[in-house]
Design a protein around this motif. Structure first.
Motif, PDB file in Angstrom:
ATOM      1  N   SER A  84      -2.399  11.439  -1.509  1.00 18.75           N
ATOM      2  CA  SER A  84      -3.027  10.385  -2.295  1.00 18.75           C
ATOM      3  C   SER A  84      -2.040   9.762  -3.277  1.00 18.75           C
ATOM      4  O   SER A  84      -2.017   8.542  -3.464  1.00 18.75           O
TER       5      SER A  84
ATOM      6  N   LEU B 295       0.447   7.581  -1.275  1.00 20.71           N
ATOM      7  CA  LEU B 295      -0.199   6.354  -0.826  1.00 20.71           C
ATOM      8  C   LEU B 295      -0.382   5.365  -1.974  1.00 20.71           C
ATOM      9  O   LEU B 295      -0.164   4.161  -1.803  1.00 20.71           O
TER      10      LEU B 295
ATOM     11  N   ILE C  71       2.964   3.772  -2.594  1.00 20.38           N
ATOM     12  CA  ILE C  71       3.351   2.863  -1.519  1.00 20.38           C
ATOM     13  C   ILE C  71       2.568   1.558  -1.600  1.00 20.38           C
ATOM     14  O   ILE C  71       3.108   0.478  -1.359  1.00 20.38           O
ATOM     15  N   PHE C  72       1.291   1.639  -1.955  1.00 23.33           N
ATOM     16  CA  PHE C  72       0.459   0.441  -2.011  1.00 23.33           C
ATOM     17  C   PHE C  72       0.709  -0.401  -3.255  1.00 23.33           C
ATOM     18  O   PHE C  72       0.489  -1.608  -3.237  1.00 23.33           O
TER      19      PHE C  72
ATOM     20  N   HIS D  31       0.690  -6.911  -0.918  1.00 23.50           N
ATOM     21  CA  HIS D  31      -0.273  -5.828  -1.120  1.00 23.50           C
ATOM     22  C   HIS D  31      -1.283  -5.779   0.034  1.00 23.50           C
ATOM     23  O   HIS D  31      -1.562  -4.704   0.573  1.00 23.50           O
TER      24      HIS D  31
ATOM     25  N   ILE E  57       0.303  -4.578   3.302  1.00 21.61           N
ATOM     26  CA  ILE E  57       0.443  -3.119   3.281  1.00 21.61           C
ATOM     27  C   ILE E  57      -0.911  -2.452   3.527  1.00 21.61           C
ATOM     28  O   ILE E  57      -1.007  -1.466   4.252  1.00 21.61           O
ATOM     29  N   LEU E  58      -1.965  -3.004   2.939  1.00 21.21           N
ATOM     30  CA  LEU E  58      -3.299  -2.442   3.155  1.00 21.21           C
ATOM     31  C   LEU E  58      -3.731  -2.570   4.617  1.00 21.21           C
ATOM     32  O   LEU E  58      -4.490  -1.731   5.118  1.00 21.21           O
TER      33      LEU E  58
ATOM     34  N   SER F 250      -2.611   0.477   6.359  1.00 20.37           N
ATOM     35  CA  SER F 250      -2.854   1.694   5.585  1.00 20.37           C
ATOM     36  C   SER F 250      -3.184   2.901   6.459  1.00 20.37           C
ATOM     37  O   SER F 250      -2.818   4.025   6.119  1.00 20.37           O
ATOM     38  N   GLY F 251      -3.841   2.704   7.575  1.00 21.79           N
ATOM     39  CA  GLY F 251      -4.153   3.824   8.467  1.00 21.79           C
ATOM     40  C   GLY F 251      -2.902   4.467   9.029  1.00 21.79           C
ATOM     41  O   GLY F 251      -2.753   5.695   9.025  1.00 21.79           O
ATOM     42  N   ARG F 252      -1.986   3.629   9.489  1.00 26.34           N
ATOM     43  CA  ARG F 252      -0.730   4.150  10.040  1.00 26.34           C
ATOM     44  C   ARG F 252       0.122   4.796   8.953  1.00 26.34           C
ATOM     45  O   ARG F 252       0.745   5.835   9.176  1.00 26.34           O
ATOM     46  N   ILE F 253       0.151   4.169   7.797  1.00 23.54           N
ATOM     47  CA  ILE F 253       0.924   4.723   6.683  1.00 23.54           C
ATOM     48  C   ILE F 253       0.355   6.071   6.270  1.00 23.54           C
ATOM     49  O   ILE F 253       1.095   7.022   6.008  1.00 23.54           O
ATOM     50  N   SER F 254      -0.966   6.174   6.221  1.00 22.85           N
ATOM     51  CA  SER F 254      -1.615   7.425   5.844  1.00 22.85           C
ATOM     52  C   SER F 254      -1.293   8.537   6.837  1.00 22.85           C
ATOM     53  O   SER F 254      -1.014   9.675   6.441  1.00 22.85           O
TER      54      SER F 254
END
Length: 78
Positions: free
Chosen positions: A23, A26, A29-30, A59, A62-63, A66-70
């Motif tokens: 968390s 993330l 990163i966001f 922003h 990037i959102l 977000s699934g791939r980044i997570s």
């Protein structure tokens, strides 16, 4: 009426530790890249609106990922 169930789940400290780190990563990163772009454009050019539009745009891009980044950050921490 709200019904709270009496189910209690035992979460291990390892899972809780990973959840906090993922968390935190993330959130950084966001927030940090768009904020850096916004402040950089604002202080270099003095244009508040252009910096805000570019910062918000980055922003939301990037959102969108977000699934791939997570998933990547979760693998990295595990």
């Amino acid at each position: 009426m709200i019904n709270f169930s009496n189910k209690k789940s035992n979460i291990s400290s390892e899972v809780l530790f990973k959840m906090v780190w993922v968390s935190s990563f993330l959130a950084m990163i966001f927030v940090l890249p768009p904020l850096g772009l916004f402040l950089g454009i604002y202080f270099l050019t003095g244009e508040l609106l252009i910096g805000a539009v570019i910062g918000f745009g980055v922003h939301f891009v990037i959102l969108a990922f977000s699934g791939r980044i997570s998933k990547f950050v979760t693998k990295l921490v595990s």
